[in-house]
Design an enzyme around this catalytic site. Structure first.
Site, PDB file in Angstrom:
ATOM      1  N   HIS A  93       0.816  -1.307  -0.210  1.00 35.03           N
ATOM      2  CA  HIS A  93      -0.022   0.021  -0.056  1.00 35.03           C
ATOM      3  C   HIS A  93       0.744   1.328   0.165  1.00 35.03           C
ATOM      4  O   HIS A  93       2.070   1.402   0.657  1.00 35.03           O
ATOM      5  CB  HIS A  93      -1.050  -0.096   1.269  1.00 35.03           C
ATOM      6  CG  HIS A  93      -0.495   0.010   2.489  1.00 35.03           C
ATOM      7  ND1 HIS A  93      -0.090   1.176   3.153  1.00 35.03           N
ATOM      8  CD2 HIS A  93      -0.122  -1.027   3.439  1.00 35.03           C
ATOM      9  CE1 HIS A  93       0.437   0.805   4.393  1.00 35.03           C
ATOM     10  NE2 HIS A  93       0.518  -0.594   4.566  1.00 35.03           N
ATOM     11  N   ASP A 145       0.002   4.269   1.038  1.00 32.51           N
ATOM     12  CA  ASP A 145      -0.456   5.250   2.244  1.00 32.51           C
ATOM     13  C   ASP A 145       0.436   4.940   3.280  1.00 32.51           C
ATOM     14  O   ASP A 145       0.836   3.952   3.599  1.00 32.51           O
ATOM     15  CB  ASP A 145      -1.991   5.678   2.425  1.00 32.51           C
ATOM     16  CG  ASP A 145      -2.308   3.949   2.954  1.00 32.51           C
ATOM     17  OD1 ASP A 145      -2.070   2.964   2.672  1.00 32.51           O
ATOM     18  OD2 ASP A 145      -3.146   4.269   3.980  1.00 32.51           O
ATOM     19  N   ASP A 175       6.642   1.310   6.378  1.00 32.84           N
ATOM     20  CA  ASP A 175       5.096   0.877   6.379  1.00 32.84           C
ATOM     21  C   ASP A 175       4.277   1.644   5.684  1.00 32.84           C
ATOM     22  O   ASP A 175       3.656   2.571   5.935  1.00 32.84           O
ATOM     23  CB  ASP A 175       4.617   0.794   7.718  1.00 32.84           C
ATOM     24  CG  ASP A 175       3.127   0.009   7.580  1.00 32.84           C
ATOM     25  OD1 ASP A 175       2.855  -0.456   6.744  1.00 32.84           O
ATOM     26  OD2 ASP A 175       2.558   0.045   8.738  1.00 32.84           O
ATOM     27  N   GLU A 229      -4.949   1.627   3.211  1.00 33.14           N
ATOM     28  CA  GLU A 229      -4.630   0.530   4.105  1.00 33.14           C
ATOM     29  C   GLU A 229      -4.673   0.915   5.367  1.00 33.14           C
ATOM     30  O   GLU A 229      -5.248   0.146   6.203  1.00 33.14           O
ATOM     31  CB  GLU A 229      -3.504  -0.314   3.695  1.00 33.14           C
ATOM     32  CG  GLU A 229      -3.390  -1.622   4.257  1.00 33.14           C
ATOM     33  CD  GLU A 229      -2.816  -1.623   5.824  1.00 33.14           C
ATOM     34  OE1 GLU A 229      -2.872  -2.671   6.420  1.00 33.14           O
ATOM     35  OE2 GLU A 229      -2.329  -0.353   6.216  1.00 33.14           O
ATOM     36  N   GLU A 230      -4.101   2.089   5.685  1.00 29.58           N
ATOM     37  CA  GLU A 230      -3.893   2.394   7.138  1.00 29.58           C
ATOM     38  C   GLU A 230      -5.221   2.999   7.783  1.00 29.58           C
ATOM     39  O   GLU A 230      -5.561   3.016   9.221  1.00 29.58           O
ATOM     40  CB  GLU A 230      -2.958   3.600   7.302  1.00 29.58           C
ATOM     41  CG  GLU A 230      -1.420   3.140   6.875  1.00 29.58           C
ATOM     42  CD  GLU A 230      -0.970   2.054   7.832  1.00 29.58           C
ATOM     43  OE1 GLU A 230      -1.444   1.853   8.838  1.00 29.58           O
ATOM     44  OE2 GLU A 230       0.305   1.783   7.635  1.00 29.58           O
ATOM     45  N   ASP A 254       4.085  -6.316   3.646  1.00 26.63           N
ATOM     46  CA  ASP A 254       3.766  -5.335   4.530  1.00 26.63           C
ATOM     47  C   ASP A 254       3.965  -5.792   5.849  1.00 26.63           C
ATOM     48  O   ASP A 254       3.146  -5.252   6.969  1.00 26.63           O
ATOM     49  CB  ASP A 254       2.161  -5.073   4.178  1.00 26.63           C
ATOM     50  CG  ASP A 254       1.530  -3.988   4.994  1.00 26.63           C
ATOM     51  OD1 ASP A 254       2.528  -2.872   5.269  1.00 26.63           O
ATOM     52  OD2 ASP A 254       0.370  -3.772   5.249  1.00 26.63           O
ATOM     53  N   HIS A 306       4.777   3.153  12.368  1.00 23.86           N
ATOM     54  CA  HIS A 306       3.913   4.222  12.755  1.00 23.86           C
ATOM     55  C   HIS A 306       4.596   5.467  13.612  1.00 23.86           C
ATOM     56  O   HIS A 306       3.727   5.923  14.391  1.00 23.86           O
ATOM     57  CB  HIS A 306       2.582   3.690  13.185  1.00 23.86           C
ATOM     58  CG  HIS A 306       1.936   2.866  12.254  1.00 23.86           C
ATOM     59  ND1 HIS A 306       0.625   2.585  12.518  1.00 23.86           N
ATOM     60  CD2 HIS A 306       2.144   2.144  11.009  1.00 23.86           C
ATOM     61  CE1 HIS A 306       0.000   1.673  11.555  1.00 23.86           C
ATOM     62  NE2 HIS A 306       1.130   1.461  10.765  1.00 23.86           N
TER      63      HIS A 306
HETATM   64 ZN   LIG Z   1       1.073  -1.725   6.312  1.00 25.61          ZN
END
Ligand SMILES: [Zn+2]
Length: 405
Positions: free
Chosen positions: A81, A83, A142, A176-177, A199, A381
């Site tokens: 992904h 994003d 990520d 995705e997030e 991922d 994150h």
């Molecule tokens: Zn991810």
């Protein structure tokens, strides 16, 4: 001495991608949720075209790219992904390369450092090449490490025309997030017999045993009356809500469980004497156990209704996603191929239970079984995110192996 990289272009791509702000936004109703995700999508489209492929971005912002290969072999899909998470800003990311990491504390800036004592993922990395943040932003490994790894294998086969490969299909998703990564997934457009999301973190992982996930919403209406005259009449909704939670017990809670143990988690409770609402998420790797947990909610509601017939206790449940292991058990080709490739590369395969869901879990129930692989990036994150370039290169080795004919 100049460091020699196995896939220098892939590392260069990674450093380019993380500088592009692609945060998604859960308050937006569009797909993609933010226009800036196109900034990366269009770059990927351009790069894939330059490599001789034919990518297409659809109206939801999903980039599909199907590549023909040796006939008679299954088509393998690769997905990540574009994003990034929204816990910390993804603007002005300034990645820094640390070559030959000395194993000690890494100073990110005047205020933030990370040490192996605090971050176990830094242990045993002495001598590796790492990419870290400047302490002010997230890194976005990520899942830009996954995106760059997939571009790495696409470049590898474009530059090694003599090497036969399977037919393969690339998919870059958005949002995705914010939990919408699989909303517009189209297994037909993807055209893969099975696939892998890239991922995760540890490159040893082939993860396909995720939670079955449900939620429960409870609405309680009490009976209000002047407390001075309340005997035998008043039913306090807030007390009833608290009683409900107590009756669920204390064992099946996130803070008491690990591995393949399920839980009931009270996410929110709003209550007055008059009314109360509770929101739970319910998780278990085993579908039958999840069912039992949901039945327990019904039992408690029924018991309380009997004891307090003048109160109202409403309960609604819904399934959020399911454990893809169910699908993998029916058709294990994806996991078998991955294990074979790991073995050829001398990499020990780990299949840890995932205490969450993945987009691949939803893809698996939409027609394409999709376990998850690592990326070599850690501490996702936040500002302490880092990429191990050594592991990232191993991931590309693995992807090259998966597509090999
Ligand atoms: Zn991810």
């Amino acid at each position: 001495m100049e460091k020699i990289y196995k896939y220098p272009e892939a590392l260069k791509d990674f450093l380019t991608y993380v500088r592009i702000d692609t945060q998604s936004d859960e308050t937006s109703l569009t797909s993609p949720s933010t226009k800036k995700q196109y900034d990366l999508l269009h770059l990927l489209e351009k790069q894939l075209k330059e490599l001789g492929y034919a990518p297409e971005i659809n109206e939801y912002g999903l980039l599909y790219c199907r590549v023909p290969g040796k006939e008679g072999l299954e088509t393998v899909g690769l997905c990540s992904h574009v994003d990034t998470a929204s816990e910390l800003t993804g603007k002005n990311v300034k990645p820094r390369i640390i070559e030959d990491y000395d194993g000690g504390t890494i100073k990110l800036n005047e205020h933030y450092s990370m040490s192996p004592a605090e971050f176990p993922s830094l242990r045993n990395r002495r001598g590796q090449t790492l990419v870290v943040t400047d302490g002010n932003t997230l890194l976005g490994g990520d899942d830009k490490a996954g995106v760059a790894a997939i571009m790495g294998v696409a470049r590898y086969y474009a530059e090694h025309k003599d090497l036969p490969h399977r037919p393969f299909s690339i998919l870059f998703t958005v949002d995705e997030e914010i939990g919408r990564g699989a909303d517009h997934f189209d297994a037909k457009a993807f055209g893969a017999d099975f696939a892998y999301t890239v991922d995760g973190d540890d490159y040893h992982d082939i993860a396909y045993d995720n939670f079955n996930a449900a939620h429960v919403d409870i609405k309680i209406k009490g009976v209000t009356i002047h407390p001075g005259e309340a005997k035998g009449k008043l039913v306090n909704a807030a007390s009833l809500a608290s009683r409900f939670d107590t009756m669920l017990g204390y064992d099946l809670r996130p803070e008491k469980t690990e591995g393949r143990e399920g839980f009931n988690h009270l996410v929110s409770l709003k209550a007055t004497g008059e009314e109360a609402s509770m929101h739970y998420i319910v998780r278990n790797h085993e579908a039958t156990l999840l069912k039992q947990q949901l039945a327990k909610f019904e039992e408690i509601a029924e018991e309380l209704r009997k004891e307090f017939p003048t109160a109202e206790i409403g309960l609604t449940t819904g399934i959020d996603y399911r454990n893809m292991k169910e699908k993998v058990d029916e058709d294990p080709r994806s996991v078998e191929l991955a294990k074979k490739v790991f073995k050829e590369l001398g990499i020990e395969a780990h299949c840890p239970p995932i205490r969450g869901g993945t987009d691949g879990a939803n893809f698996s129930f939409k027609g394409c079984i999709t376990p998850n692989l690592g990326t070599g990036s850690y501490n996702h994150h936040g500002r302490f995110e880092f990429l191990s370039v050594d592991e990232f290169e191993k991931i590309i080795d693995i992807l090259v192996g998966l597509l090999k004919a």
